[in-house]
Design an enzyme around this catalytic site. Sequence first.
Site: not given
Length: 679
Positions: A7, A80, A82, A84, A303, A305, A350
């Site tokens: 991403e 990632d 997850d 999303e 990272y 976020r 993450h």
Amino acid sequence: MNLVIVESPTKAKTISSFLDKNYLVVSSYGHIRDLPKSKLGIDIENNFEPHYIIPLKAKKRVKELKKVSQKAKKIILATDEDREGEAIAFHLMEVLSADLKKTKKNNQKERDSLFERIVFHEITPQAIKEALLHPRQIDLNLVDAQQARRILDRLVGYSLSPFLWKKVAKRLSAGRVQSVALRLIVEREREIRSFQPQEYWLIEAIFLTEEGKQLESSLIKINNQSIAEESIRTQEESEEITKDLKKASFKIISVNKKETKRNPLPPFITSTLQQTAFSQLRFSSKQTMRIAQSLYEKGLITYMRTDSVNLSQQSLFQAQQWLKNNLGEKYALSHFRQFKNKSKNAQEAHEAIRPTIIDLVPKSLRKKEHPASKKIETSQEEKLYELIWRRFIASQMPEAIFDSTTIEIEGKGEKKYLFRCSGLTLKFDGFLKIWPKKIEEKEIPQVKEKQAVTLEKVIPSQHFTQPPPRYNEASLIKKLEELGIGRPSTYAPIISVIQERNYVIKNEQKAFQPTEIGEKVNDILVEHFPEIVDINFTAKMEEELDEIAQGKLKWQEVIRKFYFPFSKNLQEKYQSVQNQNFQEETEEKCEKCGKPLKIRFSRFGKFLGCSGFPECQFTKPLNNNNSFSQSLGSCPKCQKGEIIKRKTKKGRWFYGCSRYPECDYASWQKPQEKPQEKS
DNA sequence: CAGTGAGCGAGCTTCCGCTTGACTT
């Protein structure tokens, strides 16, 4: 060549350095497809079929991705792990697969076999190589859970916002997340408004031992009843107690010595970084994220976020080594300290936020220069980096150890009294060496049990109960996270949107206060759409999304069960709810045509408009209007008006006189409190 | 460097959650 898609471009760069020339690592820059902005994009009649488009911004990236995927032997989707991330992978596969069909690969199976899905939770060579060995298929149930989330948010937001345009004012907005954030602020303000301070008294006393040592103590019980706040209500009661105490006899009934420990806090995640940067550095969440992004892009931190407190084995080992080498064995642990996530909705794609170069010590602790130290360019970067570094290192240090002593003194007068005297001394600082915290140390003298003491002094003090504090950015984010509302990538934008809509303003103490329009919107939503702005709405939604992800529920079922009752209610409310525009006439006459002025309502709050509208378009601001600004002192030009902070059409802030247009004072800078002296 | 409103009709506003620049002053 094998194509790896992640991403973030920074992540792509890092991963690329771990892999050989057979791999090309590129990034999608987040989602590549979404519902259209200009319309609903959901076919409700056709089982809520979403209509996805590639937004203009993503078109360029998608074009590049298509180009490189034509040459790829394998396309490895490494977004990632997850909800999303899975959806991003799914959309990438759909778009790229369709493109491949155009050129050569007609066989669907053959095309599908080009795609692999891999996941990892830390960006280390081992983790990446391990992940490449264990590819899997895209989890379509997880993708469905994301679709359900997206579609529900769209249905709610794009239904309620137009309702507000119709009933209140244009350009307002409502949504699953922002409306709850607003509600929290409005409800807190009302608690404060209705708060009645209660008087109460606390009683402290100083006792003397036979050797003449002083014991500072607090009264905690009367006749075995604990003194909770407010139990001594008046000065009379307090004086009565004081009088009785002066006649009473006292002795020490217990002396308790023990060791107490304090653990370090876990390393940062997005929410705790934003909270700590606010409380210690006064950074806004937006500012914090911008600075963290810069540190991340320079490869200095992981990272930013994230909702996970996990740390890679490698980083744990390095922290341990650093502590041994620099502070000595006693400040290092023999084991690695691991933390558990508090939040139930954490998706843990993450690591925690930590420094990537452990040896890059903050300036204030640095003994010699480090080659990477020039990468920290601004003082703000330095400050935030220092917080992140300290918090991470401290998390791997031993507990702080205190000696605590508690002495209990009993008094017998007309009533029985219990006083407590406690002392705390630091025995070993442990993690506090790196993460300092104010701890009130207090030494108390050595005393023996059953020893008699004499009362030297009674100190009664008057107090009042305090209202709950207003939310600021930090405490609002904390609350939202506790409620499972919002995600690391959205905390800062939520804070922005409720201010952009003029629902709330920040006061001088950087605390949020609702505006008139904010309260109005909140009240309408709470009264007419209580289930949507219910604090637990998101939690309930998450439970259903989990069931979709587990394959127990179909996403269309979940949406249907929600949407039809919601839609029916909405239709009824369009009929039954009055337009909120005030039509109150005032005593004031229009300065242009002499007709009376009416109080009207807009997105910016109340104002005065001519009752002859639209023939006469005269308007003027209403006095004492809290709707969009707070006073910042009196106007240096006319002395009569107040200085208020306002926004230009282009969105830039400036300072102007509240009496505009009668006084046209305006300035980019905040004017000084004192009027200019004549020279 | 300064908003705002009714109703008619045009066209537009608006959600949440992924990700960075490309714009402005």
